[in-house]
Structure formats: C-alpha cells, structure tokens
Design a protein around this motif. Structure first.
Motif, PDB file in Angstrom:
ATOM      1  N   LEU A 182       5.868  -4.416  -8.490  1.00  0.00           N
ATOM      2  CA  LEU A 182       6.813  -4.539  -7.377  1.00  0.00           C
ATOM      3  C   LEU A 182       7.627  -3.257  -7.233  1.00  0.00           C
ATOM      4  CD1 LEU A 182       7.798  -6.876  -5.411  1.00  0.00           C
ATOM      5  CD2 LEU A 182       9.703  -7.135  -6.992  1.00  0.00           C
ATOM      6  N   HIS A 183       8.074  -2.703  -8.358  1.00  0.00           N
ATOM      7  CA  HIS A 183       8.838  -1.457  -8.329  1.00  0.00           C
ATOM      8  C   HIS A 183       7.977  -0.294  -7.828  1.00  0.00           C
ATOM      9  CE1 HIS A 183      11.745  -3.079 -11.637  1.00  0.00           C
ATOM     10  NE2 HIS A 183      11.953  -3.616 -10.453  1.00  0.00           N
ATOM     11  N   LEU A 184       6.740  -0.219  -8.321  1.00  0.00           N
ATOM     12  CA  LEU A 184       5.848   0.848  -7.877  1.00  0.00           C
ATOM     13  C   LEU A 184       5.586   0.728  -6.382  1.00  0.00           C
ATOM     14  CD1 LEU A 184       3.986   3.245  -8.422  1.00  0.00           C
ATOM     15  CD2 LEU A 184       2.193   1.611  -9.069  1.00  0.00           C
ATOM     16  N   GLY A 185       5.324  -0.486  -5.919  1.00  0.00           N
ATOM     17  CA  GLY A 185       5.110  -0.686  -4.489  1.00  0.00           C
ATOM     18  C   GLY A 185       6.324  -0.293  -3.674  1.00  0.00           C
ATOM     19  N   LEU A 186       7.516  -0.582  -4.191  1.00  0.00           N
ATOM     20  CA  LEU A 186       8.733  -0.209  -3.475  1.00  0.00           C
ATOM     21  C   LEU A 186       8.807   1.299  -3.284  1.00  0.00           C
ATOM     22  CD1 LEU A 186      12.199  -1.744  -3.900  1.00  0.00           C
ATOM     23  CD2 LEU A 186      11.990   0.728  -4.071  1.00  0.00           C
ATOM     24  N   MET A 187       8.466   2.055  -4.326  1.00  0.00           N
ATOM     25  CA  MET A 187       8.485   3.520  -4.211  1.00  0.00           C
ATOM     26  C   MET A 187       7.426   3.997  -3.229  1.00  0.00           C
ATOM     27  SD  MET A 187       9.293   4.804  -8.105  1.00  0.00           S
ATOM     28  CE  MET A 187       8.543   3.491  -9.056  1.00  0.00           C
ATOM     29  N   GLN A 188       6.243   3.412  -3.298  1.00  0.00           N
ATOM     30  CA  GLN A 188       5.189   3.798  -2.360  1.00  0.00           C
ATOM     31  C   GLN A 188       5.594   3.478  -0.921  1.00  0.00           C
ATOM     32  OE1 GLN A 188       1.799   1.634  -3.838  1.00  0.00           O
ATOM     33  NE2 GLN A 188       1.269   3.202  -5.352  1.00  0.00           N
ATOM     34  N   GLY A 189       6.191   2.312  -0.720  1.00  0.00           N
ATOM     35  CA  GLY A 189       6.603   1.938   0.624  1.00  0.00           C
ATOM     36  C   GLY A 189       7.687   2.841   1.172  1.00  0.00           C
ATOM     37  N   ALA A 190       8.636   3.228   0.315  1.00  0.00           N
ATOM     38  CA  ALA A 190       9.702   4.123   0.763  1.00  0.00           C
ATOM     39  C   ALA A 190       9.130   5.463   1.209  1.00  0.00           C
ATOM     40  CB  ALA A 190      10.720   4.325  -0.357  1.00  0.00           C
ATOM     41  N   LEU A 191       8.212   6.018   0.423  1.00  0.00           N
ATOM     42  CA  LEU A 191       7.617   7.306   0.774  1.00  0.00           C
ATOM     43  C   LEU A 191       6.732   7.180   2.014  1.00  0.00           C
ATOM     44  CD1 LEU A 191       6.791   8.521  -2.834  1.00  0.00           C
ATOM     45  CD2 LEU A 191       8.536   9.461  -1.304  1.00  0.00           C
TER      46      LEU A 191
END
Length: 226
Positions: A182-191
């Motif tokens: 979930l955290h990794l996806g959040l970073m990917q989504g932000a970028l």
C-alpha cells in the motif's frame, strides 16, 4: 486513544441528566466541588462543542445568569478505535488470495497517492528532482520522516528515500504483506499523478532496524502518463 478527564465526564453527565439548564454554582453544588473547577470544565465542554452556554432571562435586576446544557447528539468525546477498524479491514483483505490482495493494496495506494500529492505549478516541468521533492514532502506530511539519499550529483533526484518512521507501524508488523505494498503504491501514484519522469520501484521493509528504504528509478522516455 483519547483519555478524558473523569471530572469533565461527571460534569457532562450531570448536564445530560439534568431536567433543565444548570448554572455554575448549581452544578458545583450537585457535584460537591468548587465552582471554579466546574466553570473550567464547562468552558472546555463548550469549546469542544459538547455543551452550550446561554444567558438565562433575568428574574430581577442584575446581569443575566449563564447556564449550560449538553448539546444533543452522539457524544464525540469518547474513545476511538480506528486501529481496530484497520485491523478488521486488513484481516478481511488478508484472507483473500495473497497475490490478488497485494495487487489490490498496490492499486489502492496508487489511487490515494494521486489524490494526496500537491501538484506542481502549471508552468513547471515535472523534472525528476522536483517530483522527488514533492514526493518527500507528501511522505513527510503523512508522518514517514523521509530522508532522500543517493543523488548522483547536486540538484539531481535521490535514488532512495529512507523512511525513519512508519505511521502504521503496528499494522505493518502484523500485515506487512498488505501495508507495505500500500505504501509503495502510494509513492507510485503520487509520482504518476505528477507526471514524473521517475517511479518507485521497490520498498524494503525494515531494511535497517530503524528504517525502511524506498528505491526510485528514472523512467526511460520521459514523464509518466496518467
């Protein structure tokens, strides 16, 4: 969990059970405490939106008396169980197929990352450096205590972001297979939401005893497309 003053709870309970509005002196007499103590808690309850203060119509000369009543509606001053709620939801997710659950966690994180990141001004190109700075600012706002590392040159984008704090630590320890994606996806989504020419390619949970490590990689061919 919010801990409420027992004395304040007694004052609120008194207002809730009283047949009508109460003044400071009257409330203090019923509780057997000093009026200043009651006044302090009554004013705090008003500030919290849990009680109302009005001026009673005077029955003679002098200033009108301030009286207090409990505000109607569910009491908002009690404890909260958001961690339990999160555990219940994650437990339900964890019972699904592991690969599907991880994919759903990643996609949920991406959606929230695109929603939460502050966009760049319209006139600014989403360079790797600027996009990484926006990502670090988002992670900082969320409580991850991020530290960018590994820039190849001054002004270049970091190659890693060290996360010195996990705002969901207990949940990550119990359901790391879901919380970390979930955290990794959040970073990917932000970028992705920034149209950044880099993405987060991996997250090492507890890479060191005091931190996790997110890896950033520039995207060949320029900015990501939404």
């Amino acid at each position: 969990m919010v801990t409420e003053s027992p004395q304040r709870r007694k004052v609120l309970d008194l207002l809730r059970t009283a047949p009508g509005p109460l003044g400071v002196t009257e409330a203090a007499g019923r509780l057997g405490v000093h009026p200043n103590t009651v006044r302090f808690h009554l004013d705090a309850l008003v500030a919290e939106g849990r009680a109302e203060r009005t001026a009673e119509a005077p029955s003679g000369p002098g200033r009108p008396r301030a009286v207090y009543t409990a505000r109607p509606g569910m009491d908002r001053g009690g404890t909260r169980g958001y961690r339990l709620l999160a555990r219940m939801l994650l437990g339900r997710w964890a019972s699904a197929d592991p690969a599907e659950a991880r994919a759903e966690a990643m996609e949920t994180g991406r959606g929230w990352g695109r929603l939460l990141v502050d966009p760049l001004p319209p006139h600014e190109r989403p360079t790797a450096e600027r996009s990484a700075a926006r990502l670090v600012a988002l992670l900082d706002d969320l409580g991850f205590a991020p530290r960018p590392e590994g820039a190849d040159a001054p002004g270049a984008a970091p190659r890693r972001v060290r996360l010195g704090h996990c705002p969901f630590l207990e949940l990550a320890e119990e359901h790391g297979s879901l919380v970390c994606p979930l955290h990794l996806g959040l970073m990917q989504g932000a970028l992705s939401g920034l149209g950044a020419p880099l993405t987060a390619t991996g997250l090492e949970p507890f890479a060191e005893p005091d931190s996790c490590l997110a890896h950033l990689t520039e995207v060949p061919g320029g900015p990501q497309k939404e």
